[in-house]
Design an enzyme around this catalytic site. Structure first.
Site, PDB file in Angstrom:
ATOM      1  N   ASN A   1      11.388   2.923 -18.268  1.00 44.00           N
ATOM      2  CA  ASN A   1      11.969   2.618 -16.950  1.00 44.00           C
ATOM      3  C   ASN A   1      13.490   2.499 -16.970  1.00 44.00           C
ATOM      4  O   ASN A   1      14.158   2.929 -16.026  1.00 44.00           O
ATOM      5  CB  ASN A   1      11.371   1.315 -16.401  1.00 44.00           C
ATOM      6  CG  ASN A   1      10.093   1.559 -15.622  1.00 44.00           C
ATOM      7  OD1 ASN A   1       9.829   2.671 -15.179  1.00 44.00           O
ATOM      8  ND2 ASN A   1       9.299   0.519 -15.460  1.00 44.00           N
TER       9      ASN A   1
ATOM     10  N   LYS B   1       7.292  -0.858 -21.551  1.00 47.97           N
ATOM     11  CA  LYS B   1       7.435  -0.143 -20.273  1.00 47.97           C
ATOM     12  C   LYS B   1       8.914   0.079 -19.951  1.00 47.97           C
ATOM     13  O   LYS B   1       9.296   1.113 -19.395  1.00 47.97           O
ATOM     14  CB  LYS B   1       6.758  -0.944 -19.157  1.00 47.97           C
ATOM     15  CG  LYS B   1       6.780  -0.253 -17.785  1.00 47.97           C
ATOM     16  CD  LYS B   1       5.819   0.920 -17.756  1.00 47.97           C
ATOM     17  CE  LYS B   1       6.008   1.759 -16.485  1.00 47.97           C
ATOM     18  NZ  LYS B   1       5.747   1.021 -15.243  1.00 47.97           N
TER      19      LYS B   1
ATOM     20  N   ASN C   1      14.925   5.557 -14.714  1.00 45.29           N
ATOM     21  CA  ASN C   1      15.258   5.045 -13.390  1.00 45.29           C
ATOM     22  C   ASN C   1      16.770   4.943 -13.213  1.00 45.29           C
ATOM     23  O   ASN C   1      17.321   5.367 -12.197  1.00 45.29           O
ATOM     24  CB  ASN C   1      14.604   3.689 -13.153  1.00 45.29           C
ATOM     25  CG  ASN C   1      13.183   3.807 -12.653  1.00 45.29           C
ATOM     26  OD1 ASN C   1      12.930   4.256 -11.543  1.00 45.29           O
ATOM     27  ND2 ASN C   1      12.230   3.411 -13.480  1.00 45.29           N
TER      28      ASN C   1
ATOM     29  N   THR D   1       0.848  -1.192   0.000  1.00 44.84           N
ATOM     30  CA  THR D   1       0.000   0.000   0.000  1.00 44.84           C
ATOM     31  C   THR D   1       0.887   1.246   0.000  1.00 44.84           C
ATOM     32  O   THR D   1       0.917   2.016   0.960  1.00 44.84           O
ATOM     33  CB  THR D   1      -0.951  -0.018   1.215  1.00 44.84           C
ATOM     34  OG1 THR D   1      -1.637  -1.275   1.238  1.00 44.84           O
ATOM     35  CG2 THR D   1      -1.993   1.093   1.136  1.00 44.84           C
TER      36      THR D   1
ATOM     37  N   SER E   1      10.970   6.392  -9.016  1.00 45.35           N
ATOM     38  CA  SER E   1      10.838   5.488  -7.865  1.00 45.35           C
ATOM     39  C   SER E   1      12.190   4.926  -7.447  1.00 45.35           C
ATOM     40  O   SER E   1      12.467   4.770  -6.254  1.00 45.35           O
ATOM     41  CB  SER E   1       9.870   4.350  -8.188  1.00 45.35           C
ATOM     42  OG  SER E   1      10.326   3.590  -9.291  1.00 45.35           O
TER      43      SER E   1
ATOM     44  N   ALA F   1       2.936   4.172  -2.963  1.00 42.50           N
ATOM     45  CA  ALA F   1       2.581   5.210  -3.923  1.00 42.50           C
ATOM     46  C   ALA F   1       1.695   4.682  -5.037  1.00 42.50           C
ATOM     47  O   ALA F   1       0.820   5.387  -5.540  1.00 42.50           O
ATOM     48  CB  ALA F   1       3.851   5.813  -4.513  1.00 42.50           C
ATOM     49  N   LEU F   2       1.885   3.431  -5.412  1.00 42.74           N
ATOM     50  CA  LEU F   2       1.127   2.840  -6.508  1.00 42.74           C
ATOM     51  C   LEU F   2      -0.073   2.045  -5.985  1.00 42.74           C
ATOM     52  O   LEU F   2      -1.218   2.349  -6.311  1.00 42.74           O
ATOM     53  CB  LEU F   2       2.058   1.960  -7.353  1.00 42.74           C
ATOM     54  CG  LEU F   2       1.502   1.370  -8.636  1.00 42.74           C
ATOM     55  CD1 LEU F   2       2.604   1.259  -9.689  1.00 42.74           C
ATOM     56  CD2 LEU F   2       0.905  -0.006  -8.387  1.00 42.74           C
ATOM     57  N   GLY F   3       0.184   1.047  -5.146  1.00 38.46           N
ATOM     58  CA  GLY F   3      -0.904   0.212  -4.635  1.00 38.46           C
ATOM     59  C   GLY F   3      -1.898   0.997  -3.795  1.00 38.46           C
ATOM     60  O   GLY F   3      -3.110   0.780  -3.876  1.00 38.46           O
TER      61      GLY F   3
ATOM     62  N   GLU G   1      15.561  -1.936  -7.424  1.00 28.84           N
ATOM     63  CA  GLU G   1      14.988  -2.991  -8.276  1.00 28.84           C
ATOM     64  C   GLU G   1      15.881  -3.232  -9.498  1.00 28.84           C
ATOM     65  O   GLU G   1      15.417  -3.226 -10.641  1.00 28.84           O
ATOM     66  CB  GLU G   1      13.581  -2.601  -8.708  1.00 28.84           C
ATOM     67  CG  GLU G   1      12.577  -2.504  -7.571  1.00 28.84           C
ATOM     68  CD  GLU G   1      11.175  -2.243  -8.073  1.00 28.84           C
ATOM     69  OE1 GLU G   1      10.356  -3.181  -8.075  1.00 28.84           O
ATOM     70  OE2 GLU G   1      10.887  -1.102  -8.470  1.00 28.84           O
TER      71      GLU G   1
END
Length: 318
Positions: A196, A192, A200, A11, A262, A13-15, A274
């Site tokens: 990214n 995507k 990123n 839960t 992110s 920034a995205l979820g 990531e």
């Protein structure tokens, strides 16, 4: 009104943003939280958004997956660096014949989920969203927000538009979320990565926001070169990304509000990066097909160094 229940795993920034939008639209949503659990369980979620601010004063908040009800759709919105937790989270949470919706960056993330749960549909979601968590239970949505859904099949064979994809798309549309359905998830994942990988990676290595990267001729050229190298990786997997798509991504980013990616936020806040999902997996996929991506490999090696040196520093300061 849809009777499907949703579980939000991660839960942030995205979820948090998408889950809150679903609850605001009247759907049954359950949120798994970690550090924000005490606050959110008492005070709810606050969403600041360019589309309109709102507050959910009461949400179904949990800090233990065993206390959550099995749900029809489980939304995986964790960072991929937390995917080692999924074998404990997913099996008790997703209903038989349910759906796992993977809203994560990178490549091959659905393959990981498929190894954990059977008798479910797996759908990948590609989010073009500028959103940050700015405090406990407090999310600030800056720009965009579209999700592209694609069905997962073994080997990333194209699935076409399935009924479950359409049902979830309808739920998301009812929540005011812009939607697109893709017949080929693998192509969508590579597309995507066109955004990214350069933004990123360079945001961390060069300590720059997106607007700064686009404001200087040399960094803009580097962004463009990296995008074309992603397209070469995609082509090695039998998927073609047209030049016009690359130009569209460049144009979108020029118009975007100044944005700290992110990965840059994770780096600044000393969280794991990531690197493998966004850089390592695409490099390995292309290399397995005899294609080298030298500029992406250079970024990957630099990010691995920065990630490791941070870990060493944290151990020494512990």
């Amino acid at each position: 009104m849809s009777e499907r229940s949703y579980a939000i795993i991660g839960t942030g920034a995205l979820g948090g943003f998408y889950g809150a939008k679903l609850q605001k639209a009247g759907l049954d949503v359950h949120f798994l939280l970690k550090s924000d659990y005490e606050y959110v369980s008492k005070s709810g979620l606050v969403i600041e958004s360019k589309d309109g601010d709102f507050t959910l004063t009461q949400v179904n908040a949990y800090n233990d997956v065993e206390k959550m009800p099995p749900c029809d759709v489980v939304v995986v919105a964790l960072k991929t660096t937390q995917n080692h937790l999924l074998p404990q989270i997913l099996p008790p949470l997703v209903k038989d014949d349910g759906v796992v919706l993977v809203l994560q960056n990178g490549l091959a993330v659905e393959e990981e989920v498929a190894k954990i749960v059977g008798n479910v549909s797996i759908i990948g979601g590609l989010c073009f969203l500028c959103s940050n968590k700015v405090g406990e239970g407090h999310i600030r949505h800056l720009d965009y927000g579209q999700i592209t859904l694609g069905g997962y099949a073994s080997g990333y064979d194209p699935t076409g538009i399935t009924d479950k994809m359409q049902q979830i798309a309808d739920d998301l549309k009812s929540a005011g979320i812009s939607m697109e359905l893709a017949e080929d998830l693998l192509l969508g994942r590579w597309k995507k990565l066109v955004w990214n990988i350069p933004y990123n990676g360079l945001s961390v290595i060069l300590n720059a926001r997106t607007d700064e990267l686009m404001s200087y001729i040399h960094t803009r050229k580097l962004v463009e070169q990296l995008m074309y190298e992603v397209a070469a990786g995609s082509f090695s997997c039998g998927r073609i990304i047209p030049d016009s798509f690359i130009q569209t991504m460049l144009d979108y980013t020029v118009k975007m509000k100044p944005y700290r990616t992110s990965m840059k936020i994770d780096y600044d806040e000393r969280r794991p990066l990531e690197v493998e999902a966004i850089f390592g997996n695409p490099l390995r996929k292309a290399h397995s097909r005899g294609v080298d991506l030298p500029q992406i490999s250079c970024i990957y090696q630099q990010l691995k160094f920065l990630d490791e040196i941070r870990k060493v520093g944290d151990r020494q300061n512990a």
